[in-house]
Write an enzyme that holds these catalytic residues in place. Structure first.
Site, short mmCIF file in Angstrom:
data_model
loop_
_atom_site.label_atom_id
_atom_site.label_comp_id
_atom_site.label_asym_id
_atom_site.label_seq_id
_atom_site.Cartn_x
_atom_site.Cartn_y
_atom_site.Cartn_z
N GLY A 34 2.69 -0.96 4.65
CA GLY A 34 3.13 0.37 4.20
C GLY A 34 4.37 0.59 3.75
N GLY A 35 4.70 1.41 4.50
CA GLY A 35 6.51 1.55 4.70
C GLY A 35 7.40 1.16 4.31
N HIS A 59 -9.40 1.16 5.36
CA HIS A 59 -8.25 1.45 5.39
C HIS A 59 -8.44 2.58 6.94
CE1 HIS A 59 -3.94 2.52 6.39
NE2 HIS A 59 -3.82 1.49 6.12
N ASN A 89 0.65 -1.12 0.25
CA ASN A 89 0.21 -0.05 -0.08
C ASN A 89 1.15 0.95 -0.39
OD1 ASN A 89 -1.59 1.97 0.29
ND2 ASN A 89 -2.50 1.26 2.92
N GLY A 144 2.92 2.23 10.42
CA GLY A 144 3.99 3.75 10.83
C GLY A 144 4.38 3.79 11.97
N SER A 187 3.73 -2.57 10.34
CA SER A 187 5.44 -2.13 10.15
C SER A 187 6.14 -3.65 10.50
CB SER A 187 5.10 -2.16 12.33
OG SER A 187 5.02 -0.67 12.39
N LYS A 223 -0.12 4.22 -0.21
CA LYS A 223 -0.28 5.64 0.46
C LYS A 223 -0.66 6.63 -0.53
CE LYS A 223 0.32 3.28 5.05
NZ LYS A 223 -0.08 2.96 6.01
N GLU A 281 -6.66 4.93 7.70
CA GLU A 281 -6.21 6.02 7.56
C GLU A 281 -7.62 6.48 7.00
OE1 GLU A 281 -2.56 5.33 5.81
OE2 GLU A 281 -1.67 5.01 7.42
N GLU A 286 -5.11 -5.37 11.08
CA GLU A 286 -4.03 -3.67 11.15
C GLU A 286 -4.60 -3.02 12.38
OE1 GLU A 286 -1.95 -2.43 7.09
OE2 GLU A 286 -4.19 -1.96 7.36
P1 13P Z 1 3.41 0.35 7.78
O1 13P Z 1 3.59 -0.79 7.44
O2 13P Z 1 3.96 1.70 7.13
O3 13P Z 1 2.56 0.20 9.10
O4 13P Z 1 1.33 0.76 6.92
C1 13P Z 1 0.81 -1.03 7.27
C2 13P Z 1 -0.64 -0.65 6.35
O5 13P Z 1 -0.84 1.03 7.21
C3 13P Z 1 -0.55 -0.48 5.33
O6 13P Z 1 -1.88 -0.58 4.87
#
Ligand code: 13P
Length: 246
Positions: free
Chosen positions: A228-229, A90, A4, A168, A207, A6, A92, A162
């Protein structure tokens, strides 16, 4: 293994990423490789990986088919752009854009109707975990977000657990903490859709990194990762896709 991205990467950066990725993962057969660029990059990314073992998804959609809904994108438009998956609900989007279980449910139905696989995200906040309401929160999210689906729709979709406190932050849920919630999600799901619970794939997100992915993936109810990251750098994402070799 789903990346993802983002709100990151221009069109050129997105295409360049999958250009490198496609060679590196061409030998991968047992893992579905998914990337989720921003809306405006999905079609360019799709054209770069068409017919290969990398699938493209969007990070959101709107449930109506078309009309006066400024700023929104429908499921059929995503399909037209080459998306075969879509992230829905999600944390967010829940946190910053007012997404709630009821709207998540409408989006799940719109995606399924257009033959796009929804990846429905659930997860508790730190406060909820500390107050010992994790299971209650997850149960509500699963039941309300995923209500009134056909058995077929129910077996095809993907759920992502999640925990908000792990996104993050560098704080991953331990494999045991994640497994416990994944097993619980499968149990709730089996009460809703008897035959779909074994088939539904449940991804863990929060993470996930090359050095913790293997332990997480070993858990019996963890079927993949939503990252994500660590999905933003191609080298790191390749390691995640090939986690079984770590
Ligand atoms: P991180 O891997 O950066 O923690 O993000 C997870 C996420 O929100 C994937 O959708």
């Amino acid at each position: 293994m789903a990346g993802n991205w983002k709100m990151n990467k221009t069109i050129a950066e997105s295409v360049s990423f999958v250009h490198m990725l496609k060679t590196a993962v061409s030998d991968v057969k047992d893992v579905d490789v998914l990337v989720f660029p921003t809306f405006i990059s999905t079609n360019a990314v799709y054209n770069e990986v068409k017919g290969l073992n990398i699938k493209v998804g969007a990070q959101n959609l709107f449930w109506e088919e078309k009309g006066a809904f400024t700023g929104e994108v429908s499921a059929s438009m995503l399909k037209d752009a080459g998306c075969s998956y879509v992230l829905i609900g999600h944390s967010e989007r829940r946190q910053y854009f007012g997404e709630v279980d009821k709207t998540v449910n409408k989006k799940v139905k719109a995606a399924s109707l257009n033959d796009i696989v929804p990846i429905v995200c659930v997860g508790e906040t730190l406060k909820e975990r500390e107050e010992n309401t994790t299971f209650k929160v997850i149960k509500k999210q699963v039941k309300e977000s995923l209500s009134d689906l056909s058995q077929e729709e129910a077996s095809k979709l993907v759920i992502a657990y999640e925990p908000v406190w792990a996104i993050g932050t560098g704080k991953t849920a331990t494999p045991q903490q994640a497994q416990e919630v994944h097993a619980f999600i499968r149990e709730i799901y089996s009460q809703l859709y008897k035959n779909a619970a074994d088939k539904v794939r449940i991804l863990y997100g929060g993470s996930v990194k090359p050095d913790n992915v293997s332990e997480l993936m070993k858990q019996s109810d963890i079927d993949g990762g939503l990252v994500g990251g660590a999905s933003l750098e191609v080298e790191s994402f390749i390691k995640l896709v090939k986690y079984f070799k770590n």
